[in-house]
Design a protein around this motif. Structure first.
Motif, short mmCIF file in Angstrom:
data_model
loop_
_atom_site.label_atom_id
_atom_site.label_comp_id
_atom_site.label_asym_id
_atom_site.label_seq_id
_atom_site.Cartn_x
_atom_site.Cartn_y
_atom_site.Cartn_z
N SER A 1 -10.98 -16.40 5.99
CA SER A 1 -10.52 -16.83 7.26
C SER A 1 -9.07 -17.16 7.65
CB SER A 1 -11.32 -18.35 7.30
OG SER A 1 -11.12 -18.81 8.78
N LYS A 2 -8.52 -16.05 8.08
CA LYS A 2 -6.98 -16.31 8.42
C LYS A 2 -6.72 -17.47 9.74
CE LYS A 2 -4.27 -12.33 7.39
NZ LYS A 2 -3.61 -11.19 7.92
N LEU A 3 -7.80 -17.44 10.42
CA LEU A 3 -7.55 -18.42 11.54
C LEU A 3 -7.23 -19.90 10.90
CD1 LEU A 3 -10.33 -17.73 13.96
CD2 LEU A 3 -8.09 -17.08 14.23
N ARG A 4 -8.28 -20.49 9.98
CA ARG A 4 -8.17 -21.47 9.43
C ARG A 4 -7.00 -21.92 8.56
NH1 ARG A 4 -13.59 -20.76 8.65
NH2 ARG A 4 -14.65 -21.32 10.52
N TYR A 5 -6.54 -20.53 7.92
CA TYR A 5 -5.58 -20.50 7.00
C TYR A 5 -4.20 -20.95 7.66
CZ TYR A 5 -1.75 -18.66 4.13
OH TYR A 5 -0.43 -18.65 3.52
N TYR A 6 -3.76 -20.42 8.73
CA TYR A 6 -2.58 -20.43 9.45
C TYR A 6 -2.66 -21.85 10.19
CZ TYR A 6 -0.89 -15.80 9.19
OH TYR A 6 -0.47 -14.74 8.55
N SER A 7 -3.91 -22.20 10.56
CA SER A 7 -3.97 -23.68 11.19
C SER A 7 -3.72 -24.75 10.32
CB SER A 7 -5.35 -23.86 11.46
OG SER A 7 -5.52 -24.71 12.73
N TRP B 1 -5.12 -9.55 15.19
CA TRP B 1 -3.74 -9.30 14.75
C TRP B 1 -3.12 -10.72 15.28
CZ3 TRP B 1 -1.08 -9.30 19.27
CH2 TRP B 1 -1.85 -8.80 20.18
N LEU B 2 -4.04 -11.49 16.40
CA LEU B 2 -2.99 -12.48 16.78
C LEU B 2 -2.75 -13.80 15.98
CD1 LEU B 2 -2.33 -12.78 19.67
CD2 LEU B 2 -4.20 -14.03 20.32
N PRO B 3 -3.58 -14.04 15.17
CA PRO B 3 -3.22 -14.98 14.25
C PRO B 3 -1.94 -14.83 13.49
CG PRO B 3 -5.69 -14.37 13.82
CD PRO B 3 -5.14 -13.65 14.86
N ASP B 4 -2.02 -13.58 12.85
CA ASP B 4 -0.74 -13.38 12.17
C ASP B 4 0.45 -13.61 13.01
OD1 ASP B 4 -2.00 -12.64 9.95
OD2 ASP B 4 -2.37 -10.40 10.49
N MET B 5 0.28 -12.89 14.44
CA MET B 5 1.61 -13.02 15.23
C MET B 5 1.88 -14.30 15.45
SD MET B 5 2.24 -10.53 18.23
CE MET B 5 2.81 -11.68 19.31
N SER C 1 2.06 -13.80 4.02
CA SER C 1 0.52 -13.96 4.13
C SER C 1 0.01 -12.92 5.14
CB SER C 1 0.43 -15.25 4.90
OG SER C 1 1.03 -16.41 4.47
N VAL C 2 0.85 -12.19 5.93
CA VAL C 2 -0.06 -11.44 6.68
C VAL C 2 -0.85 -10.36 6.05
CG1 VAL C 2 0.48 -9.41 8.43
CG2 VAL C 2 1.90 -11.46 8.59
N GLN C 3 -0.31 -9.68 4.92
CA GLN C 3 -1.10 -8.77 4.01
C GLN C 3 -1.79 -9.24 3.15
OE1 GLN C 3 2.32 -6.30 4.28
NE2 GLN C 3 1.45 -4.65 5.42
N MET D 1 4.97 -7.78 2.38
CA MET D 1 5.28 -8.66 1.46
C MET D 1 6.81 -8.16 0.78
SD MET D 1 1.53 -8.28 -0.14
CE MET D 1 1.51 -8.99 -1.74
N CYS D 2 6.96 -7.13 0.64
CA CYS D 2 8.22 -6.74 0.04
C CYS D 2 9.37 -7.35 0.87
CB CYS D 2 8.32 -5.07 0.06
SG CYS D 2 7.46 -4.67 -1.24
N LEU D 3 9.22 -7.24 2.33
CA LEU D 3 10.16 -7.74 3.15
C LEU D 3 10.50 -9.25 2.85
CD1 LEU D 3 12.11 -7.15 5.41
CD2 LEU D 3 10.45 -7.90 6.91
N SER D 4 9.40 -9.94 2.74
CA SER D 4 9.49 -11.53 2.66
C SER D 4 10.10 -11.64 1.21
CB SER D 4 8.26 -12.12 2.87
OG SER D 4 7.50 -12.28 1.91
#
Lengths: 115, 504
Positions: free
Chosen positions: B100-106, B27-31, B91-93, B457-460
């Motif tokens: 690869s979420k890591l590279r995505y956020y990066s 959960w860390l990359p999302d956060m 993006s979280v969900q 997703m709905c929230l954003s």
């Protein structure tokens, strides 16, 4: 006059990007374009018989400024080359991935997208 | 403490930290990603009404590189941070299905850093560097899915984007050769002294082609309808919502209005490109059956409005005469207001498209139908977004289009005003088509057990939908004086920008 030559080089690159069908050739043409601009930048700061822009001990500042080439374009070109390297790496890896997927380097055979 | 460099430092720092420290913890990359964008949102509100300079390494311009904050950059920063926060929240969900979420956020944060840099920088070569940071990250993000279409679109985008960057660099080199300086304010000063010349004209053509490619104006639009739909939905929202505006329109306005100065011919180019983009983009969107592709063509069409408004503003400024300043201010107000409105509603629409794809696994409008009953929140948000873009009265799109059309009439361009109204009708037509086929009518085959998308997703989407309605309030005198007027003034002051930066 010599500026014109860089412009010719630039045009050759642009021509290659527009007409070539092979992805690798497109990449090479793009690199040619990039290098034409880099050459142009270096030429801007060049001076015939100029010395390296490093000031030695005991040199007069006026004398130094009158003899040296302009160092700023060289710094710019260094940065531009690094950026170009990043783009080139991404382009080549994309070419490899495209080859894995389509089994060809020919862009006229990659046309899933249209409209 | 000077907060200006933080806008570049925070996303760059997080882009580095995320792949370093969060390999193990899921959960860390999302956060961290959301934390970064949220802090940018908060910081960007802090810039409202402030102006300032930051000298990198303490070197004063024209020798050193400086970052400049004025009303226009502040507006861009708020826009970028707002949309990027909504996109990371989405993006979280949504990004669970990619590897690869890591590279995505990066990459995402690198793109944000590049855009913030473009919005702040006061140095031409630095502009090019930040432009390339944002562009390279976006090329990689377009091809993130690594499937046939994505790679193809990414390659196309990369080739055209690199050509654009090379043109811009060539233009910068020409300017440097002419003036011997790279600081925008200083270059502006030199250009005013030297006047128009063939070199400057050549550089202007280079800039027009380069930034025109980045902004996807119509003769240069070929990459956009491929690249924007192929990216993952939050990235599409970022690309269409802010990237083409910051790298294309903002950089173009900064250079042409504040450094070189506008004249009548240049304004005609803007008006022409704007009208053509508006009409061609609108007509092509009408024939699309792909949800995201339709939105991409609509982006081209809506950017046409912005460029048109800029052109009309520039024309009024160049012609001068009685009341010209108020007409120019009105046109630029309309253009900038439409710019941020488009950022909200187009990113909202792309997020709803992501939500639809998440639920149904298709982008083909013909295979959809009745989704409003299955996904009420997505349906409602998509309806708000569609009506905003189409320009129906309570929503923000109506006000900005109204201002642009009014400015056209005031400046004496009756024909163009008529075209703008006609394109608005076309816009309404294709969004009604989208609504009819995707959200109303019979529930499509195989869509019986489609569920509403997950909560974040709905929230954003909800946040952006509320913004779509709420941004109309920006036109009230109070908020307008705080946010929009300083931006308009920053553009209107034209080459007086020089005195603001150099202080002489």
């Amino acid at each position: 006059m010599i500026y014109l030559l860089t412009f010719v080089l630039f045009s050759i690159g642009l021509y290659g990007v527009v007409t070539k069908k092979n992805t690798v050739k497109i990449v090479i043409s793009l690199v040619i374009m990039e290098y034409a601009v880099n050459l142009f930048l270096v030429l801007l700061g060049y001076r015939k018989g100029g010395i390296a822009p490093i000031m030695e001990k005991g040199q007069e500042i006026q004398e130094f400024a009158a003899a040296t080439v302009d160092p700023l374009p060289q710094a710019l070109v260094l940065t531009a080359i690094v950026i170009g390297l990043g783009v080139l790496a991404l382009m080549v890896s994309l070419c490899i991935r495209l080859y894995e997927k389509y089994g060809t380097f020919d862009i006229s055979e990659m046309k899933r997208l249209k409209g | 403490m000077n907060i200006i460099p933080l806008f570049i430092a925070i996303p760059l720092g997080f882009a580095f930290l995320i792949p370093m420290f969060s390999r193990k913890v899921r959960w860390l990359p999302d956060m961290l990603g959301n934390l970064a964008t949220l802090s940018l949102v908060i910081l960007s509100f802090y810039t409202i009404g402030r102006t300032g300079n930051y000298y990198m390494g303490g070197w004063r311009p024209p020798i050193g590189i400086n970052l400049v904050l004025d009303g226009f950059s502040s507006l861009m920063l708020i826009m970028v941070s707002g949309v990027s926060f909504a996109a990371t929240l989405f993006s979280v969900q949504y990004m669970e299905k990619y590897t690869s979420k890591l590279r995505y956020y990066s990459l995402f944060l690198l793109m944000v850093a590049g855009m913030n840099g473009v919005a702040l920088t006061g140095d031409m070569f630095n502009l090019y560097v930040f432009l390339e940071i944002a562009s390279i990250a976006s090329y990689a993000l377009v091809g993130f899915g690594c499937d046939h279409e994505e790679l193809e679109a990414s390659f196309k985008y990369l080739v055209l984007g690199s050509i654009a960057s090379t043109f811009i660099l060539f233009g910068i080199a020409l300017i440097y050769g002419m003036t011997g300086s790279l600081n925008m304010a200083h270059v502006g000063q030199m250009i005013q002294q030297q006047g128009m010349g063939p070199t400057l004209l050549f550089a202007m053509v280079m800039f027009l082609m380069g930034f025109g490619l980045k902004a996807a104006l119509v003769p240069f639009h070929a990459w956009l309808p491929d690249a924007h739909p192929s990216a993952p939905a939050p990235i599409s929202a970022m690309l269409s919502g802010v990237l083409i505006k910051v790298l294309g329109v903002y950089a173009m306005m900064r250079i042409f209005f504040n450094v070189i100065g506008v004249d009548e011919k240049l304004s005609w180019v803007f008006i022409g490109a704007g009208v053509i983009s508006m009409v061609v983009g609108g007509l092509l969107a009408l024939g699309q059956w792909d949800y995201k592709r339709l939105l991409a063509y609509s982006s081209i069409s809506q950017m046409g409005y912005v460029i048109l408004a800029i052109g009309v503003g520039g024309m009024a400024m160049a012609r001068g005469g009685a009341g010209a300043n108020s007409v120019a201010a009105l046109a630029l107000l309309g253009g900038l207001f439409h710019l941020i409105n488009h950022a909200t509603f187009k990113s909202l629409m792309f997020l709803t498209s992501g939500s639809v794809v998440y639920g149904t696994n298709t982008r083909d409008l013909k295979k959809m139908g009745g989704l409003f009953y299955k996904m009420p929140i997505t349906g409602l948000c998509a309806m708000v977004g569609s009506l905003s873009i189409a320009g129906l009265p309570p929503f923000n799109g109506f006000w900005s289009k109204l201002i642009i059309i009014l400015a056209c009439v005031k400046a004496g361009f009756y024909g163009i005003a008529l075209v703008a109204v006609a394109v608005s009708v076309i816009t309404l037509a294709y969004y009604l088509k989208l609504q009819k086929y995707a959200f109303f009518g019979e529930v499509g085959e195989g869509l019986k057990d489609v569920k509403e998308s997950p909560s974040l997703m709905c929230l954003s989407m909800g946040i952006l939908a509320v913004l779509c309605v709420g941004l109309s309030l920006l036109l009230l005198p109070g908020p307008r004086a705080v946010l929009l007027d300083p931006a308009v003034e920053a553009v209107l002051q034209g080459t007086d920008y020089i005195t603001v930066v150099l202080g002489r």
